[in-house]
Scaffold this motif. Structure first.
Motif, mmCIF file in Angstrom:
data_model
loop_
_atom_site.group_PDB
_atom_site.id
_atom_site.type_symbol
_atom_site.label_atom_id
_atom_site.label_comp_id
_atom_site.label_asym_id
_atom_site.label_seq_id
_atom_site.Cartn_x
_atom_site.Cartn_y
_atom_site.Cartn_z
ATOM 1 N N LYS A 22 0.841 -1.381 0.221
ATOM 2 C CA LYS A 22 -0.116 0.119 -0.032
ATOM 3 C C LYS A 22 0.932 1.247 0.007
ATOM 4 O O LYS A 22 0.438 2.337 -0.839
ATOM 5 N N LEU A 23 1.932 1.438 0.903
ATOM 6 C CA LEU A 23 3.028 2.392 0.675
ATOM 7 C C LEU A 23 3.426 2.520 -0.704
ATOM 8 O O LEU A 23 3.688 3.652 -0.895
ATOM 9 N N HIS A 24 3.810 1.378 -1.489
ATOM 10 C CA HIS A 24 4.122 1.763 -2.597
ATOM 11 C C HIS A 24 3.264 2.521 -3.660
ATOM 12 O O HIS A 24 3.532 3.294 -4.325
ATOM 13 N N ASN A 25 1.997 1.903 -3.352
ATOM 14 C CA ASN A 25 1.026 2.344 -4.289
ATOM 15 C C ASN A 25 0.815 3.805 -3.895
ATOM 16 O O ASN A 25 0.669 4.627 -4.818
ATOM 17 N N TYR A 41 9.201 10.791 1.602
ATOM 18 C CA TYR A 41 8.844 10.267 2.752
ATOM 19 C C TYR A 41 8.209 8.796 2.841
ATOM 20 O O TYR A 41 8.690 7.975 3.560
ATOM 21 N N LEU A 42 7.425 8.784 1.798
ATOM 22 C CA LEU A 42 6.808 7.353 1.596
ATOM 23 C C LEU A 42 7.897 6.164 1.387
ATOM 24 O O LEU A 42 7.601 5.176 1.779
ATOM 25 N N GLU A 43 8.808 6.487 0.598
ATOM 26 C CA GLU A 43 10.059 5.708 0.325
ATOM 27 C C GLU A 43 10.701 5.226 1.713
ATOM 28 O O GLU A 43 11.040 3.986 1.776
ATOM 29 N N ALA A 48 11.731 1.196 5.570
ATOM 30 C CA ALA A 48 11.600 0.455 7.158
ATOM 31 C C ALA A 48 10.492 -0.509 7.070
ATOM 32 O O ALA A 48 10.989 -1.484 7.912
ATOM 33 N N MET A 49 9.488 -0.566 6.570
ATOM 34 C CA MET A 49 8.445 -1.493 6.557
ATOM 35 C C MET A 49 9.019 -3.025 6.189
ATOM 36 O O MET A 49 8.459 -4.058 6.451
ATOM 37 N N ASN A 129 10.081 -2.338 20.193
ATOM 38 C CA ASN A 129 10.560 -1.706 19.106
ATOM 39 C C ASN A 129 9.700 -1.147 17.966
ATOM 40 O O ASN A 129 9.935 -0.091 17.630
ATOM 41 N N ASP A 130 8.944 -2.124 17.714
ATOM 42 C CA ASP A 130 7.913 -1.685 16.697
ATOM 43 C C ASP A 130 6.958 -0.367 17.196
ATOM 44 O O ASP A 130 6.810 0.423 16.624
ATOM 45 N N ILE A 131 6.582 -0.569 18.499
ATOM 46 C CA ILE A 131 5.876 0.488 19.058
ATOM 47 C C ILE A 131 6.608 1.778 18.938
ATOM 48 O O ILE A 131 5.931 2.794 18.586
#
Length: 146
Positions: A22-25, A41-43, A48-49, A129-131
């Motif tokens: 979805k972030l790529h989209n 920023y999305l990149e 990171a995702m 860490n994720d939080i």
């Protein structure tokens, strides 16, 4: 790792996988006066995702569990929805990402609680860490939306 925790981590993995695509989209289809800043920023977010996706799958493997690894499997259990391919204004993009990051944070908090109850400290640590990262991302996005 108990089955309930394994299932919850796999659903989390599915949501991360859907979010990654979805972030790529959104990255490819953002439009508007803030295009460049949001596009860049999305990149950083999808890079990171990718790390979170890998770490979560490896967490399952280290605990003798099979991580989901196909979009078909992800979409069958994910609570984060896909997004159609179309142009999206920068403000809508950031609101969409904010909602997804807040959902992922809530899910990570829930997994952390369950893992703590089971003394599954590797999962507790990973979720903490994720939080922390979701908190920072949410702060960044809310600041961008002001």
């Amino acid at each position: 790792m108990k089955k309930e925790l394994s299932n919850e981590v796999n659903i989390y993995l599915a949501n991360i996988g859907v979010s990654y695509i979805k972030l790529h989209n959104l990255h490819w289809n953002v439009v508007g006066s803030q295009f460049k800043a949001v596009h860049e920023y999305l990149e950083t977010l999808y890079d990171a995702m990718a790390d979170v996706l890998d770490a979560t799958a490896e967490l399952l493997k280290m605990n003798g569990e099979m991580p989901m690894a196909s979009m078909k499997d992800y979409l069958a259990v994910a609570t984060i929805n896909e997004l159609e391919s179309s142009e999206v204004d920068a403000n809508s993009v950031m609101n969409t990402v904010l909602n997804d990051m807040e959902d992922l944070k809530i899910q990570a908090l829930s997994i952390r609680k369950l893992a703590s109850e089971e003394d599954q400290f590797d999962v507790v640590s990973a979720m903490e860490n994720d939080i922390e990262n979701y908190n920072k991302t949410i702060w960044f996005i809310k600041s961008m939306l002001k």
